[in-house]
Motif scaffolding. Structure first.
Motif, PDB file in Angstrom:
ATOM      1  N   VAL A 186       0.860  -1.186   0.000  1.00  0.00           N
ATOM      2  CA  VAL A 186       0.000   0.000   0.000  1.00  0.00           C
ATOM      3  C   VAL A 186       0.897   1.238   0.000  1.00  0.00           C
ATOM      4  O   VAL A 186       1.916   1.260   0.674  1.00  0.00           O
ATOM      5  CB  VAL A 186      -0.944  -0.008   1.218  1.00  0.00           C
ATOM      6  CG1 VAL A 186      -0.178  -0.016   2.533  1.00  0.00           C
ATOM      7  CG2 VAL A 186      -1.915   1.170   1.185  1.00  0.00           C
ATOM      8  N   LEU A 188       1.241   5.433   0.542  1.00  0.00           N
ATOM      9  CA  LEU A 188       0.651   6.663   1.076  1.00  0.00           C
ATOM     10  C   LEU A 188       1.013   7.863   0.198  1.00  0.00           C
ATOM     11  O   LEU A 188       0.340   8.883   0.220  1.00  0.00           O
ATOM     12  CB  LEU A 188       1.134   6.908   2.512  1.00  0.00           C
ATOM     13  CG  LEU A 188       0.864   5.787   3.515  1.00  0.00           C
ATOM     14  CD1 LEU A 188       1.267   6.238   4.918  1.00  0.00           C
ATOM     15  CD2 LEU A 188      -0.594   5.362   3.503  1.00  0.00           C
ATOM     16  N   THR A 189       2.133   7.727  -0.520  1.00  0.00           N
ATOM     17  CA  THR A 189       2.535   8.756  -1.485  1.00  0.00           C
ATOM     18  C   THR A 189       3.074   8.056  -2.725  1.00  0.00           C
ATOM     19  O   THR A 189       3.445   6.885  -2.674  1.00  0.00           O
ATOM     20  CB  THR A 189       3.657   9.666  -0.957  1.00  0.00           C
ATOM     21  OG1 THR A 189       4.881   8.917  -0.881  1.00  0.00           O
ATOM     22  CG2 THR A 189       3.330  10.244   0.415  1.00  0.00           C
ATOM     23  N   LEU A 203      -2.246  11.425  -5.501  1.00  0.00           N
ATOM     24  CA  LEU A 203      -2.953  10.769  -4.415  1.00  0.00           C
ATOM     25  C   LEU A 203      -3.337  11.888  -3.458  1.00  0.00           C
ATOM     26  O   LEU A 203      -2.477  12.671  -3.037  1.00  0.00           O
ATOM     27  CB  LEU A 203      -2.006   9.767  -3.750  1.00  0.00           C
ATOM     28  CG  LEU A 203      -2.548   8.551  -3.040  1.00  0.00           C
ATOM     29  CD1 LEU A 203      -3.528   7.759  -3.895  1.00  0.00           C
ATOM     30  CD2 LEU A 203      -1.395   7.649  -2.615  1.00  0.00           C
ATOM     31  N   GLY A 204      -4.633  11.975  -3.137  1.00  0.00           N
ATOM     32  CA  GLY A 204      -5.086  13.045  -2.250  1.00  0.00           C
ATOM     33  C   GLY A 204      -4.569  12.873  -0.828  1.00  0.00           C
ATOM     34  O   GLY A 204      -4.087  11.802  -0.459  1.00  0.00           O
ATOM     35  N   ASP A 205      -4.688  13.931  -0.052  1.00  0.00           N
ATOM     36  CA  ASP A 205      -4.205  13.917   1.333  1.00  0.00           C
ATOM     37  C   ASP A 205      -4.919  12.870   2.177  1.00  0.00           C
ATOM     38  O   ASP A 205      -4.400  12.454   3.204  1.00  0.00           O
ATOM     39  CB  ASP A 205      -4.438  15.295   1.985  1.00  0.00           C
ATOM     40  CG  ASP A 205      -3.370  16.281   1.573  1.00  0.00           C
ATOM     41  OD1 ASP A 205      -2.369  15.851   0.967  1.00  0.00           O
ATOM     42  OD2 ASP A 205      -3.542  17.478   1.854  1.00  0.00           O
ATOM     43  N   GLN A 206      -6.095  12.494   1.777  1.00  0.00           N
ATOM     44  CA  GLN A 206      -6.878  11.530   2.554  1.00  0.00           C
ATOM     45  C   GLN A 206      -7.079  10.233   1.768  1.00  0.00           C
ATOM     46  O   GLN A 206      -8.054   9.519   1.977  1.00  0.00           O
ATOM     47  CB  GLN A 206      -8.235  12.135   2.950  1.00  0.00           C
ATOM     48  CG  GLN A 206      -8.113  13.319   3.894  1.00  0.00           C
ATOM     49  CD  GLN A 206      -7.423  12.935   5.202  1.00  0.00           C
ATOM     50  OE1 GLN A 206      -7.653  11.861   5.755  1.00  0.00           O
ATOM     51  NE2 GLN A 206      -6.536  13.805   5.696  1.00  0.00           N
ATOM     52  N   GLU A 207      -6.124   9.939   0.870  1.00  0.00           N
ATOM     53  CA  GLU A 207      -6.243   8.720   0.065  1.00  0.00           C
ATOM     54  C   GLU A 207      -4.997   7.851   0.198  1.00  0.00           C
ATOM     55  O   GLU A 207      -3.913   8.347   0.508  1.00  0.00           O
ATOM     56  CB  GLU A 207      -6.413   9.078  -1.418  1.00  0.00           C
ATOM     57  CG  GLU A 207      -7.749   9.691  -1.763  1.00  0.00           C
ATOM     58  CD  GLU A 207      -7.831  10.075  -3.240  1.00  0.00           C
ATOM     59  OE1 GLU A 207      -8.956  10.160  -3.739  1.00  0.00           O
ATOM     60  OE2 GLU A 207      -6.771  10.286  -3.884  1.00  0.00           O
ATOM     61  N   MET A 208      -5.168   6.571  -0.093  1.00  0.00           N
ATOM     62  CA  MET A 208      -4.025   5.660  -0.177  1.00  0.00           C
ATOM     63  C   MET A 208      -4.243   4.733  -1.370  1.00  0.00           C
ATOM     64  O   MET A 208      -5.371   4.516  -1.807  1.00  0.00           O
ATOM     65  CB  MET A 208      -3.877   4.848   1.106  1.00  0.00           C
ATOM     66  CG  MET A 208      -5.070   3.969   1.447  1.00  0.00           C
ATOM     67  SD  MET A 208      -4.844   3.125   3.037  1.00  0.00           S
ATOM     68  CE  MET A 208      -6.423   2.232   3.126  1.00  0.00           C
ATOM     69  N   LEU A 225      -7.852   7.021   3.194  1.00  0.00           N
ATOM     70  CA  LEU A 225      -6.810   6.725   4.168  1.00  0.00           C
ATOM     71  C   LEU A 225      -7.451   6.117   5.419  1.00  0.00           C
ATOM     72  O   LEU A 225      -8.474   6.590   5.891  1.00  0.00           O
ATOM     73  CB  LEU A 225      -6.089   8.029   4.528  1.00  0.00           C
ATOM     74  CG  LEU A 225      -4.814   7.934   5.363  1.00  0.00           C
ATOM     75  CD1 LEU A 225      -3.757   7.096   4.669  1.00  0.00           C
ATOM     76  CD2 LEU A 225      -4.272   9.341   5.646  1.00  0.00           C
ATOM     77  N   GLY A 300       5.199   4.024   2.025  1.00  0.00           N
ATOM     78  CA  GLY A 300       4.304   2.898   1.917  1.00  0.00           C
ATOM     79  C   GLY A 300       4.998   1.661   2.404  1.00  0.00           C
ATOM     80  O   GLY A 300       6.167   1.708   2.820  1.00  0.00           O
TER      81      GLY A 300
ATOM     82  N   MET B   1      -1.378  14.724   7.510  1.00  0.00           N
ATOM     83  CA  MET B   1      -0.316  13.793   7.911  1.00  0.00           C
ATOM     84  C   MET B   1      -0.640  12.382   7.430  1.00  0.00           C
ATOM     85  O   MET B   1      -1.695  11.855   7.745  1.00  0.00           O
ATOM     86  CB  MET B   1      -0.212  13.780   9.455  1.00  0.00           C
ATOM     87  CG  MET B   1       0.803  12.787   9.973  1.00  0.00           C
ATOM     88  SD  MET B   1       1.011  12.852  11.777  1.00  0.00           S
ATOM     89  CE  MET B   1      -0.559  12.205  12.368  1.00  0.00           C
ATOM     90  N   LYS B   2       0.260  11.809   6.627  1.00  0.00           N
ATOM     91  CA  LYS B   2       0.029  10.453   6.130  1.00  0.00           C
ATOM     92  C   LYS B   2       1.040   9.512   6.766  1.00  0.00           C
ATOM     93  O   LYS B   2       2.218   9.510   6.403  1.00  0.00           O
ATOM     94  CB  LYS B   2       0.145  10.422   4.610  1.00  0.00           C
ATOM     95  CG  LYS B   2      -0.901  11.304   3.933  1.00  0.00           C
ATOM     96  CD  LYS B   2      -0.848  11.188   2.426  1.00  0.00           C
ATOM     97  CE  LYS B   2      -1.903  10.217   1.925  1.00  0.00           C
ATOM     98  NZ  LYS B   2      -2.001  10.244   0.447  1.00  0.00           N
ATOM     99  N   PHE B   4       1.404   5.450   8.893  1.00  0.00           N
ATOM    100  CA  PHE B   4       0.794   4.231   9.410  1.00  0.00           C
ATOM    101  C   PHE B   4       0.718   4.385  10.923  1.00  0.00           C
ATOM    102  O   PHE B   4       1.739   4.336  11.627  1.00  0.00           O
ATOM    103  CB  PHE B   4       1.629   3.014   9.048  1.00  0.00           C
ATOM    104  CG  PHE B   4       1.712   2.743   7.575  1.00  0.00           C
ATOM    105  CD1 PHE B   4       0.626   2.210   6.892  1.00  0.00           C
ATOM    106  CD2 PHE B   4       2.855   3.036   6.862  1.00  0.00           C
ATOM    107  CE1 PHE B   4       0.692   1.956   5.527  1.00  0.00           C
ATOM    108  CE2 PHE B   4       2.940   2.787   5.502  1.00  0.00           C
ATOM    109  CZ  PHE B   4       1.846   2.250   4.829  1.00  0.00           C
TER     110      PHE B   4
END
Lengths: 329, 329
Positions: A186, A188-189, A203-208, A225, A300, B1-2, B4
């Motif tokens: 996965v 995150l960026t 990828l949006g700030d609230q997406e993964m 996310l 990720g 903030m992204k 885990f």
């Protein structure tokens, strides 16, 4: 793009020189064509293991060259397949008379170029194709990708080759480990490829990006996310449905970072993933946590699970002396 | 903030559990108070080495607990000093009758809490204060910070303690290594502390922070982004002016990543830094490249140089078996 870089054209060359110099006790760099080989070759008659692929995944594969693992690695440009002349030259340089085993991640360019090399090579050879990424269905048109499970194949088959297994045995073992291994990642960026100069995907700030590849390829799906427990549950379930480990089954659990994820987060992921399988009676017999199969500066992580038998545990524990994995040697 | 993460409060605890489980052959986690100790303690009479500091720098220090390096590490919350009860409990747990050597990075909170522990501890003890960061002048009001050179002190003194050096000898050796060591770092991005939820400092797309600390502290100066050669020249010159290595001098060159910088870039930096000193006749006798003293997800890197003598080379080469450094054991 914020990177330590002089020019895009010189990055790989200078980085390989640095790598080889920093680890001169373990490896040597060959120029024209590029490959990294063991500074001390194995015993006469030993099967030699050669892998390779696009750069940008370090320490994979150059960091796995050394006693008990790879005999040579062929680095392509970033996210670009190496060429057959690299594999041919590497094979001739490290050949010990026992044949050559190519370990190839399942990407069209890598597969094609290793196939050409295998056909041209006048040394007996075989190929293990790694396709451990379960984010794509088994029936996917180009097949599943090879990702972090590759290092597990390389480590265990490397140990077998060091102990004298012949080419057919190494090939069969590699296929068996590949079939016993499943991974999913996965992001995150996105990562930023130097030649492109900007993130590969948005990828949006609230997406993964769930089920992402190691080249910044889009994954299975873009999801909102979630917290660490939900993410690990999602990843672990995909692997569990594939491998179906039974209670009492021993496994190797590998948590891999994609390059920009701190160890404090990777160890959290490991804790949660270990819990997931232990609650199902699965025995975490061996573990590996760290940034091993990376995607430049991508934030990720991936989970990899391998179903173990006694032989595989013994091969995993066998001495290894490479830049990135080292124990018992 | 992204990131885990589940909750900010549970991150460290769960991550430590994961770390200890993944490396159960090497370390054990003590709960209440938190410390990581060697799974197999050293020989009776051995001086024990204890370090610690805020978390977020992994693998420092927990990843350096094991044979030939630290006996225990006390992790504080992220970028927050551990408390004296952690050091006292750790010292009592690993004491082998030869005394305790605390290895402390020079930050006000760490210094104060380790001093309190040293005064309260009823076991003979001494402290090595590490202050290798040459980005601040020697005369700075709170002194220079301890950064990536700390692991070199821990590795070499750990080897001496393992070989039977007494407390006074270990303390003197640690001070000598510290005085022979200089570091300086540069950041391309800030890190993001989970409890803050946003980058600690702002840095423009065309700026870099020269002489940055490992907690996202501002550095010596904000400069326009430069190419890798210019950056390495800048860093290397600051170290060279401090240590003044002469032609023929053997050194250890350590290139450290701050967490989000890929190995391909770190090896480029190593290549350029090695060139810098080799052109001046300095002998790069030992090398270490990787993410060892990190600052969460900060993109950036530091150079560390240690002037070596024969004893220090022998101690560096001695067996070590920890989660993050492992050879010869």
């Amino acid at each position: 793009m914020k990177k330590f870089i002089n020019t895009i054209d010189s990055l790989l060359e200078d980085s390989l020189k640095g790598f080889a110099k920093a680890h001169a006790d373990i490896v040597e760099l060959n120029q024209e064509p590029h490959f990294i080989k063991r500074a001390k070759l194995g015993s006469p008659g030993k099967v030699v293991l050669i892998s390779g692929g696009g750069s940008g995944h370090e320490p994979l594969h150059s960091g796995f060259v050394g006693l008990g693992m790879l005999d040579a690695a062929c680095p392509g440009q970033i996210f670009t397949s190496p060429t057959p002349d690299q594999m041919l030259a590497a094979a001739e340089a490290v050949d010990q008379g026992g044949g050559v085993l190519f370990i190839v991640k399942n990407y069209a360019g890598d597969v094609m170029n290793f196939e050409i090399a295998a056909e041209m090579l006048e040394i007996p050879n075989a190929t293990v194709l790694v396709n451990d990424d379960v984010s794509l269905p088994k029936t996917h048109s180009i097949g599943r990708r090879g990702v972090a499970g590759t290092l597990i194949v390389e480590k265990m088959v490397g140990a077998a080759a060091e102990a004298g297994a012949d080419l057919a045995a190494c090939k069969a073992l590699g296929d068996r480990i590949n079939q016993s291994t499943a991974s999913i990642g996965v992001a995150l960026t996105s990562c930023t490829v130097p030649a492109l100069g900007k993130p590969t995907f948005d990828l949006g700030d609230q997406e993964m990006e769930m089920g992402v590849g190691i080249h910044g390829e889009h994954g299975r799906e873009t999801l909102p996310l979630a917290n660490a427990s939900e993410i690990v549950e999602h990843l672990a379930r995909a692997i569990d449905e594939e491998l179906k480990p039974q209670p009492g089954q021993s496994v190797l659990l590998h948590v891999n970072g994609f390059g920009a994820t701190p160890l404090i987060e990777l160890h959290l992921i490991y804790h949660l993933a270990a819990q997931y399988w232990e609650q199902r009676g699965v025995v975490i017999a061996r573990s590996l946590v760290g940034n091993f199969t990376t995607s430049l500066d991508m934030a990720g992580a991936s989970l990899t699970l391998t179903l173990l038998d006694e032989e595989m545990i013994r091969l995993w524990d066998a001495p290894v002396n490479t830049a990135a994995l080292r124990w018992g040697a």
